[in-house]
Scaffold this motif. Structure first.
Motif, PDB file in Angstrom:
ATOM      1  N   LEU A 186      -1.673 -52.113 -27.519  1.00  0.00           N
ATOM      2  CA  LEU A 186      -1.158 -50.887 -26.912  1.00  0.00           C
ATOM      3  C   LEU A 186      -1.725 -49.653 -27.595  1.00  0.00           C
ATOM      4  O   LEU A 186      -1.800 -48.575 -26.984  1.00  0.00           O
ATOM      5  CB  LEU A 186       0.372 -50.872 -26.955  1.00  0.00           C
ATOM      6  CG  LEU A 186       1.054 -51.871 -26.019  1.00  0.00           C
ATOM      7  CD1 LEU A 186       2.575 -51.783 -26.161  1.00  0.00           C
ATOM      8  CD2 LEU A 186       0.654 -51.638 -24.559  1.00  0.00           C
ATOM      9  N   ALA A 187      -2.159 -49.801 -28.843  1.00  0.00           N
ATOM     10  CA  ALA A 187      -2.856 -48.693 -29.506  1.00  0.00           C
ATOM     11  C   ALA A 187      -4.177 -48.407 -28.795  1.00  0.00           C
ATOM     12  O   ALA A 187      -4.571 -47.250 -28.622  1.00  0.00           O
ATOM     13  CB  ALA A 187      -3.104 -49.030 -30.974  1.00  0.00           C
ATOM     14  N   ARG A 188      -4.863 -49.449 -28.369  1.00  0.00           N
ATOM     15  CA  ARG A 188      -6.112 -49.267 -27.627  1.00  0.00           C
ATOM     16  C   ARG A 188      -5.850 -48.613 -26.264  1.00  0.00           C
ATOM     17  O   ARG A 188      -6.612 -47.764 -25.804  1.00  0.00           O
ATOM     18  CB  ARG A 188      -6.806 -50.615 -27.449  1.00  0.00           C
ATOM     19  CG  ARG A 188      -7.201 -51.281 -28.768  1.00  0.00           C
ATOM     20  CD  ARG A 188      -7.730 -52.702 -28.559  1.00  0.00           C
ATOM     21  NE  ARG A 188      -8.192 -53.270 -29.811  1.00  0.00           N
ATOM     22  CZ  ARG A 188      -7.410 -53.906 -30.677  1.00  0.00           C
ATOM     23  NH1 ARG A 188      -6.128 -54.063 -30.411  1.00  0.00           N
ATOM     24  NH2 ARG A 188      -7.894 -54.369 -31.807  1.00  0.00           N
ATOM     25  N   TRP A 189      -4.773 -49.049 -25.621  1.00  0.00           N
ATOM     26  CA  TRP A 189      -4.393 -48.467 -24.340  1.00  0.00           C
ATOM     27  C   TRP A 189      -4.065 -46.972 -24.504  1.00  0.00           C
ATOM     28  O   TRP A 189      -4.506 -46.138 -23.717  1.00  0.00           O
ATOM     29  CB  TRP A 189      -3.196 -49.223 -23.785  1.00  0.00           C
ATOM     30  CG  TRP A 189      -2.579 -48.653 -22.548  1.00  0.00           C
ATOM     31  CD1 TRP A 189      -1.347 -48.084 -22.432  1.00  0.00           C
ATOM     32  CD2 TRP A 189      -3.151 -48.618 -21.232  1.00  0.00           C
ATOM     33  NE1 TRP A 189      -1.116 -47.689 -21.145  1.00  0.00           N
ATOM     34  CE2 TRP A 189      -2.205 -48.006 -20.382  1.00  0.00           C
ATOM     35  CE3 TRP A 189      -4.366 -49.040 -20.702  1.00  0.00           C
ATOM     36  CZ2 TRP A 189      -2.437 -47.809 -19.020  1.00  0.00           C
ATOM     37  CZ3 TRP A 189      -4.591 -48.846 -19.339  1.00  0.00           C
ATOM     38  CH2 TRP A 189      -3.636 -48.232 -18.515  1.00  0.00           C
ATOM     39  N   GLY A 231       3.982 -49.824 -33.706  1.00  0.00           N
ATOM     40  CA  GLY A 231       2.638 -49.301 -33.893  1.00  0.00           C
ATOM     41  C   GLY A 231       2.619 -47.805 -33.667  1.00  0.00           C
ATOM     42  O   GLY A 231       3.251 -47.307 -32.735  1.00  0.00           O
ATOM     43  N   VAL A 232       1.916 -47.071 -34.529  1.00  0.00           N
ATOM     44  CA  VAL A 232       1.784 -45.623 -34.405  1.00  0.00           C
ATOM     45  C   VAL A 232       0.311 -45.272 -34.316  1.00  0.00           C
ATOM     46  O   VAL A 232      -0.491 -45.709 -35.156  1.00  0.00           O
ATOM     47  CB  VAL A 232       2.420 -44.886 -35.611  1.00  0.00           C
ATOM     48  CG1 VAL A 232       2.262 -43.366 -35.460  1.00  0.00           C
ATOM     49  CG2 VAL A 232       3.891 -45.248 -35.751  1.00  0.00           C
ATOM     50  N   ALA A 280       4.602 -47.234 -30.154  1.00  0.00           N
ATOM     51  CA  ALA A 280       5.053 -48.384 -29.370  1.00  0.00           C
ATOM     52  C   ALA A 280       6.046 -49.189 -30.196  1.00  0.00           C
ATOM     53  O   ALA A 280       5.823 -49.426 -31.390  1.00  0.00           O
ATOM     54  CB  ALA A 280       3.880 -49.269 -28.973  1.00  0.00           C
ATOM     55  N   THR A 281       7.138 -49.593 -29.558  1.00  0.00           N
ATOM     56  CA  THR A 281       8.118 -50.483 -30.184  1.00  0.00           C
ATOM     57  C   THR A 281       8.377 -51.633 -29.230  1.00  0.00           C
ATOM     58  O   THR A 281       8.771 -51.415 -28.076  1.00  0.00           O
ATOM     59  CB  THR A 281       9.439 -49.750 -30.478  1.00  0.00           C
ATOM     60  OG1 THR A 281       9.182 -48.599 -31.292  1.00  0.00           O
ATOM     61  CG2 THR A 281      10.412 -50.666 -31.206  1.00  0.00           C
ATOM     62  N   VAL A 304       2.217 -59.158 -20.934  1.00  0.00           N
ATOM     63  CA  VAL A 304       2.527 -59.341 -22.356  1.00  0.00           C
ATOM     64  C   VAL A 304       1.445 -58.638 -23.156  1.00  0.00           C
ATOM     65  O   VAL A 304       0.287 -58.556 -22.731  1.00  0.00           O
ATOM     66  CB  VAL A 304       2.608 -60.835 -22.755  1.00  0.00           C
ATOM     67  CG1 VAL A 304       3.741 -61.525 -22.045  1.00  0.00           C
ATOM     68  CG2 VAL A 304       1.298 -61.544 -22.474  1.00  0.00           C
ATOM     69  N   SER A 305       1.825 -58.108 -24.325  1.00  0.00           N
ATOM     70  CA  SER A 305       0.849 -57.393 -25.147  1.00  0.00           C
ATOM     71  C   SER A 305       1.366 -57.283 -26.565  1.00  0.00           C
ATOM     72  O   SER A 305       2.476 -57.737 -26.885  1.00  0.00           O
ATOM     73  CB  SER A 305       0.589 -55.990 -24.566  1.00  0.00           C
ATOM     74  OG  SER A 305      -0.496 -55.346 -25.227  1.00  0.00           O
TER      75      SER A 305
END
Length: 559
Positions: A260-263, A49-50, A334-335, A254-255
């Motif tokens: 993680l884009a929201r984080w 995700g970018v 995120a990867t 876990v996510s």
């Protein structure tokens, strides 16, 4: 093993969540190429995700989330985050601090009396910044006979911690990454707030941010819909490898890349925690002398190509993850992977390169432009090769010559090139670590001074290989007990080498032959066995040292 070229990519997922806009719906060849040789339809996989300017601009799954059922990875596939979970734990602690319910300077024993009194206070701040000096409990559990798939609960951790008699170092003297501290932070959150960390994080962090697929797992049997299965490669092929611990704080979350884009967006908008808590997470810790370290609250504070970078990776059995943010560019990547075929750290940074603006493409921090490499003659290089011992922590390092260049050896398969900056000063390639060779008056060989960013220099003295060892091997065999972890090592001689085995564990699981490195010291990689002698020269004990657990004492039983 030769990896096949990717022949089919998992379908791209269009997000329908509350993010400001849908992610890119066409493949990006630059990103695809990073996975093409290591991820294919019937392999383990990764989700990427970018996030740019608060928008999820790219989200894609590669490979397979569940090999038994052929389920592909998507942007909505949950993965174990490993130590990325520390960011959520840090925010929970800092929220409680902001509300006046605890202070970072509180003695940990105020909330967790199970922690022994080591004669000097360990504070919450020490736990947050990995400066507590506590031994890492995952290392201790391994040497106590626990297998990686054994269930570990909070009680097990606190019981083992309560038996410890020594620290790695005085609190605040060093920065040494440590999972024990963050497990204790999870306990402190529960005891201060009256709610377990999973519940508090759900109510105050995940739900407000719309992170509906993110949770802490304090029970490894919890059902997680769509979760990627973790895998590890053995000699006979892939096998399922899943975390079996029921403790949270250092890990346990876990996510998905979508969550993680929201984080990541919250570090720009600061809707949860507010500017004060976010600033505290980004505030570097400090050592006793006031020197800053490159770690804040669950965040590594680095620079990449000349610009600030906030990063944390996570490794769990069967999983490898990385999350990186560039605050000035409002960029995050995120990867998340369910195997170790892909280097999640390298891939995440490579993806970020394609999104960083041109003005950020400066010189990598690992090779400062002010200090270009120099060329050294073979004789200049060869004189530094050898074995070095750090008397303060018992760690041993080797420096070897290959192809006319020096390499710094951490252990088997783990080494880094020493880039020469002068005839005596070097930089570890790709690491914020400097090495200088210093010749003391009257010394025939130089000592090695190793300085890691954010930590005091470490002094390593040259040691000579053990001579005449076969004749002395009979001095070491015996039974050695550690009251601190309740385990016993059986030391014996096997075909001219020293052999050690953990009692009560099958020989195929813990049976190791370690070479001699110098007098009374045996080891390989990051494991060191230093034998202790009494005044009469008899071997009476051994000190076991790893990278994160120093000088764990085993006393030799009377023969």
């Amino acid at each position: 093993m030769r990896l096949r070229t990717q022949v089919r990519l998992a379908p791209f997922i269009i997000l329908v969540t509350a993010l400001p806009a849908a992610a890119q719906t066409t493949a990006d060849p630059r990103i695809d190429s990073l996975f093409a040789r290591a991820v294919f339809p019937d392999s383990t996989g990764c989700a990427v995700g970018v996030v740019r300017d608060g928008r999820l601009v790219y989200a894609r799954g590669y490979g397979t989330a569940d090999l038994e059922h052929g389920v592909p990875v998507t942007a909505e596939t949950p993965f174990h985050l490993g130590s990325i979970s520390k960011q959520f734990t840090a925010m929970a602690v800092l929220m409680l601090e902001q509300e006046g319910r605890l202070s970072l300077d509180d003695d940990v024993r105020r909330y967790v009396p199970e922690v022994p009194d080591f004669g000097t206070p360990i504070t919450i701040r020490h736990l947050l910044h990995h400066t507590s000096g506590l031994r890492d409990l995952w290392d201790l559990l391994g040497f106590s006979g626990r297998r990686t798939d054994d269930v570990v609960r909070e009680y097990d951790i606190l019981r083992l911690l309560s038996r410890q008699r020594a620290l790695n170092f005085r609190p605040g003297d060093e920065h040494l990454y440590n999972n024990t501290g963050y497990i204790l932070l999870g306990v402190i959150v529960k005891r201060v707030s009256g709610k377990p960390l999973p519940e508090l994080a759900r109510e105050r962090i995940f739900a407000p941010l719309g992170m509906t697929s993110t949770r802490f797992l304090d029970d490894h049997t919890t059902l997680v819909p769509g979760r990627a299965t973790g895998y590890a490669r053995r000699r006979d092929g892939l096998r399922i490898a899943m975390p079996a611990y029921d403790v949270v704080g250092s890990g346990g979350a876990v996510s998905t890349v979508a969550d993680l884009a929201r984080w990541a967006r919250n570090f720009d908008e600061m809707a949860v925690g507010g500017p004060a808590v976010i600033a505290r997470m980004r505030e570097p810790g400090r050592l006793n002398g006031g020197s800053p370290i490159a770690y804040g609250g669950g965040i590594r504070l680095l620079r990449h190509r000349g610009v600030p970078m906030e990063e944390h990776n996570g490794v769990d059995p069967g999983y490898f993850a990385n999350l990186v943010r560039f605050p000035d560019q409002r960029l995050a990547v995120a990867t998340l992977c369910n195997g170790h075929t892909i280097d999640a750290i390298a891939v995440t940074r490579a993806i970020a390169e394609g999104y960083l603006p041109a003005e950020a493409a400066g010189t990598p921090a690992s090779a400062p432009a002010a200090e270009p490499e120099v060329v050294l003659a073979p004789a200049q290089v060869a004189r530094f090769a050898g074995t070095y011992h750090n008397p303060s922590n018992d760690l041993v390092r080797m420096v070897v010559v290959r192809g006319g260049e020096l390499f710094y050896v951490f252990g088997p398969g783990n080494e880094a090139r020493l880039a020469p900056l002068s005839p005596t000063r070097f930089l570890l390639t790709g690491r914020p670590t400097r090495v200088e060779f210093v010749t003391r008056p009257g010394s025939a060989r130089p000592e090695m001074v190793v300085t890691v960013a954010g930590s005091p220099p470490g002094r390593y003295v040259p040691v000579e290989p053990a001579e005449g060892l076969p004749a002395r091997l009979s001095e070491y065999p015996g039974v050695y007990d550690s009251p601190e972890i309740g385990s016993t090592f059986l030391i014996g001689e096997l075909e001219g080498d020293l052999h050690w085995r953990l009692e009560g564990v099958g020989p195929d699981e813990f049976s190791i032959t370690l070479p001699a490195r110098f007098r009374d010291n045996f080891g390989e990689g990051g494991v060191s066995l230093q034998f202790v002698r009494d005044g009469a020269g008899r071997v009476t004990a051994l000190l076991l040292t790893t990278e994160r657990a120093r000088r764990l004492r085993f006393d030799r039983r009377a023969q």
